[in-house]
Design an enzyme around this catalytic site. Structure first.
Site, PDB file in Angstrom:
ATOM      1  N   CYS A 159      37.222  79.630  85.561  1.00  0.00           N
ATOM      2  CA  CYS A 159      36.699  80.912  85.056  1.00  0.00           C
ATOM      3  C   CYS A 159      37.313  82.076  85.807  1.00  0.00           C
ATOM      4  O   CYS A 159      37.605  81.987  86.990  1.00  0.00           O
ATOM      5  CB  CYS A 159      35.194  80.991  85.285  1.00  0.00           C
ATOM      6  SG  CYS A 159      34.314  79.823  84.311  1.00  0.00           S
TER       7      CYS A 159
ATOM      8  N   GLN B 121      45.429  65.088  87.826  1.00  0.00           N
ATOM      9  CA  GLN B 121      44.704  64.960  89.101  1.00  0.00           C
ATOM     10  C   GLN B 121      44.650  63.506  89.556  1.00  0.00           C
ATOM     11  O   GLN B 121      44.671  63.227  90.749  1.00  0.00           O
ATOM     12  CB  GLN B 121      43.268  65.501  88.969  1.00  0.00           C
ATOM     13  CG  GLN B 121      43.176  66.988  88.741  1.00  0.00           C
ATOM     14  CD  GLN B 121      43.544  67.823  89.962  1.00  0.00           C
ATOM     15  OE1 GLN B 121      43.567  67.348  91.098  1.00  0.00           O
ATOM     16  NE2 GLN B 121      43.860  69.086  89.730  1.00  0.00           N
TER      17      GLN B 121
HETATM   18  N1  PLP Z   1      45.419  68.970  83.774  1.00  0.00           N
HETATM   19  C1  PLP Z   1      44.656  68.954  84.864  1.00  0.00           C
HETATM   20  C2  PLP Z   1      43.565  67.925  84.989  1.00  0.00           C
HETATM   21  C3  PLP Z   1      44.865  69.875  85.890  1.00  0.00           C
HETATM   22  O1  PLP Z   1      44.089  69.866  86.974  1.00  0.00           O
HETATM   23  C4  PLP Z   1      45.891  70.830  85.738  1.00  0.00           C
HETATM   24  C5  PLP Z   1      46.120  71.866  86.763  1.00  0.00           C
HETATM   25  O2  PLP Z   1      45.218  72.282  87.449  1.00  0.00           O
HETATM   26  C6  PLP Z   1      46.680  70.789  84.573  1.00  0.00           C
HETATM   27  C7  PLP Z   1      46.412  69.847  83.612  1.00  0.00           C
HETATM   28  C8  PLP Z   1      47.797  71.765  84.347  1.00  0.00           C
HETATM   29  O3  PLP Z   1      48.931  71.435  85.130  1.00  0.00           O
HETATM   30  P1  PLP Z   1      49.991  72.580  85.475  1.00  0.00           P
HETATM   31  O4  PLP Z   1      49.388  73.410  86.559  1.00  0.00           O
HETATM   32  O5  PLP Z   1      51.204  71.828  85.942  1.00  0.00           O
HETATM   33  O6  PLP Z   1      50.241  73.321  84.239  1.00  0.00           O
END
Ligand code: PLP
Length: 403
Positions: free
Chosen positions: A345, A199
Site C-alpha cells: 500500500c 519469494q
Molecule cells: N511476486 C512476488 C511474490 C514478489 O514478492 C515480488 C516482488 O516483491 C514480485 C512478484 C515482483 O518481482 P519484481 O520486483 O522482480 O518485479
C-alpha cells in the site's frame, strides 16, 4: 513532537538519525544486496564484453554464450531443460507473461482463470486486466493463516477454466502453499498451473520433473542477484503468447535486446543458491525463531501472522496492537532498523493490505503491521540488537497514546 499525517492523524516525529549507529537491514523480502561473486560475474558485460547477443559476429557470440550459460544455471535450479527458461525484465514481467500469455494462447479453449486472493499485485493486476478484456476471474479465498483450501477447487474449477495461479509463498506473511498437492489435483485436468516463486525460490526446492506445474516465475533481486531481471520456467509444450513483441529474442517468447549483465547475474545467483539454500534456510530459521520468541516475551498484544507450520524461514510478520504502523516504521528507521509493513500500500494510505484482509483481519487489527525479513547476511548480534531497538520503539510509541 507530533506531526499531522494526512490531515487527520498525529504521530510522534522521530529525532534525526544517528549516523554512527550500525544499521540493521531486516527487509530482505523487499530486496537483497547483490552478492560480490554475482557482481564480478556481471561486470565484464558493462566493459569489454558489451556485445549484443543477437549479433552474428564474435562479440555478439560472446554475449550469447553468457546468456546460454545463465540459462543452464537457472534451469539447473529447477531441474528444467534450458529451453524451458525464458528471461524477462522482472518477476512482475514473468508473472504477466504467465497469466496474460497463457490465457491468450488458450483463448479458444475457455475464458476462466483462477488466482488466489493473496497473490502479489503482479498477478492480481494482470488478472484484473484479463477481466477487463472479457475473461472471467475467480479469486481463491484463504484461511486466517493465509492458506488456500484444496477442497475449494472442486467447487470452482469449470469446464472453461484454462489457468490457475497460486504463489509458492506469500511475500507479506510468508505462508507456503501446497503447490505439489495443487498440481497433483489438477494435472490431469485440461488447464495450466502457474506458481509465483519469487519469494519461495530462495528457500524451497522445486524440481519440475516431479512438481506438476507448467510455469514458475522468479526474480533475481530476491536471491542476491540484480534488480530488473527475472525468468519464467515454461514447461516444454505449454502454449504461450508473447507479451512483448519485436525482434523475436527468446525464441519469440520475449522480444527485446537481452540484459546480458543482469541475466549473467541471475545465472550466477541461481548457481550459488543451489549450493547454499538448505544451509541458509536452517540458519535463518533459527534466527527468525529467536527474534519471534524474544519479541513475544517482551511485548504484549502482538500476534504473529502466517501459517506457523508452513512459513518461509526468513519472514516474521506481526500485528502489533495500539501502534500506528507508519509511525513505527519511521521510528525504527531512525533507530537504524530497515523493515516494512509488508504491504504494497502507498504510504499514508488507509487501505489495509489485501493479504491481511483476505485472512479476515480488520483494519484495527492490522494498523500496526510489521514485516521483519532476514537474509544470509543477518547475524546473531543483529537479531539481539534488533530486539532491543524494536522493544524500545514500541514501548515508546505506546507510552504516547492512551494505551
Ligand atoms: N511476486 C512476488 C511474490 C514478489 O514478492 C515480488 C516482488 O516483491 C514480485 C512478484 C515482483 O518481482 P519484481 O520486483 O522482480 O518485479
Amino acid at each position: 513532537m507530533l506531526d499531522n499525517l494526512s490531515g487527520n492523524r498525529y504521530i510522534a516525529v522521530p529525532k534525526a538519525m544517528d549516523k554512527t549507529m550500525n544499521r540493521i537491514y531486516l527487509d530482505y523480502a523487499a530486496t537483497t544486496p547483490v552478492d560480490p561473486e554475482v557482481l564480478d560475474t556481471m561486470l565484464p558485460f558493462f566493459k569489454d564484453r558489451f556485445g549484443n547477443p543477437s549479433s552474428g559476429h564474435g562479440k555478439g557470440q560472446e554475449a550469447l554464450d553468457a546468456i546460454e550459460s545463465a540459462r543452464h544455471q537457472v534451469a539447473a535450479l529447477f531441474n528444467a531443460k534450458p529451453h524451458e527458461i525464458v528471461f524477462t525484465g522482472s518477476g512482475t514481467e514473468a508473472d504477466n507473461l504467465a497469466l496474460w500469455g497463457a490465457a491468450h494462447a488458450l483463448r479458444d479453449h475457455g475464458n476462466h482463470v483462477i488466482v488466489s486472493a493473496i497473490e502479489h499485485s503482479a498477478i492480481l493486476k494482470s488478472a484484473e486486466f484479463l477481466e477487463e478484456s472479457g475473461w472471467d476471474v475467480t479469486r481463491l479465498s484463504v484461511d486466517e493463516n493465509g492458506m488456500i483450501d484444496l477442497d475449494e477447487f472442486e467447487r470452482i474449477i469449470r469446464p472453461d477454466t484454462v489457468l490457475l495461479s497460486v504463489m509458492t509463498a506469500n511475500n507479506e506473511v510468508g505462508t507456503i502453499q501446497p503447490i505439489e498437492e495443487i498440481g497433483a489435483l489438477l494435472w490431469d485436468q485440461n488447464l495450466l498451473v502457474h506458481t509465483d516463486a519469487v519469494q519461495g525460490v530462495g528457500y524451497l526446492e522445486q524440481d519440475v520433473r516431479a512438481l506438476p506445474v507448467d510455469m514458475i516465475s522468479i526474480s533475481a533481486h530476491k536471491i542476491y542477484g540484480p534488480k530488473g531481471t527475472g525468468a519464467l520456467f515454461i514447461r516444454e509444450g505449454t502454449p504461450i503468447s508473447s507479451l512483448i513483441r519485436g525482434g523475436g529474442q527468446e525464441k519469440g517468447r520475449r522480444s527485446g535486446t537481452h540484459n546480458v549483465a543482469g541475466i549473467a547475474g541471475l545465472g550466477k545467483a541461481c548457481e550459488m543458491l543451489k549450493d547454499m539454500r538448505q544451509e541458509n534456510a536452517d540458519r535463518i530459521r533459527n534466527l527468525r525463531d529467536h527474534l519471534e520468541k524474544e519479541l513475544l516475551s517482551r511485548l504484549d498484544l502482538i500476534r504473529v501472522n502466517g501459517d506457523k507450520n508452513h512459513r518461509l524461514p526468513n519472514i516474521l510478520h506481526l500485528s502489533i496492537e495500539h501502534i500506528d504502523g507508519e509511525a513505527m516504521l519511521r521510528h525504527l528507521d531512525v533507530e537504524g532498523i530497515a523493515a516494512s509493513s509488508g504491504s504494497a500500500c502507498a504510504s499514508g494510505s488507509d487501505e489495509i493490505s489485501h493479504v491481511l484482509k483476505a485472512m479476515g483481519r480488520s483494519k484495527k487489527e492490522t494498523e500496526g503491521s510489521l514485516r521483519l525479513s532476514l537474509g544470509k547476511h543477518t547475524t546473531d548480534e543483529e537479531i539481539t540488537e534488533a530486539v532491543n531497538r524494536i522493544e524500545k520503539v514500541i514501548k515508546y510509541l505506546r507510552s504516547l497514546s492512551s494505551y
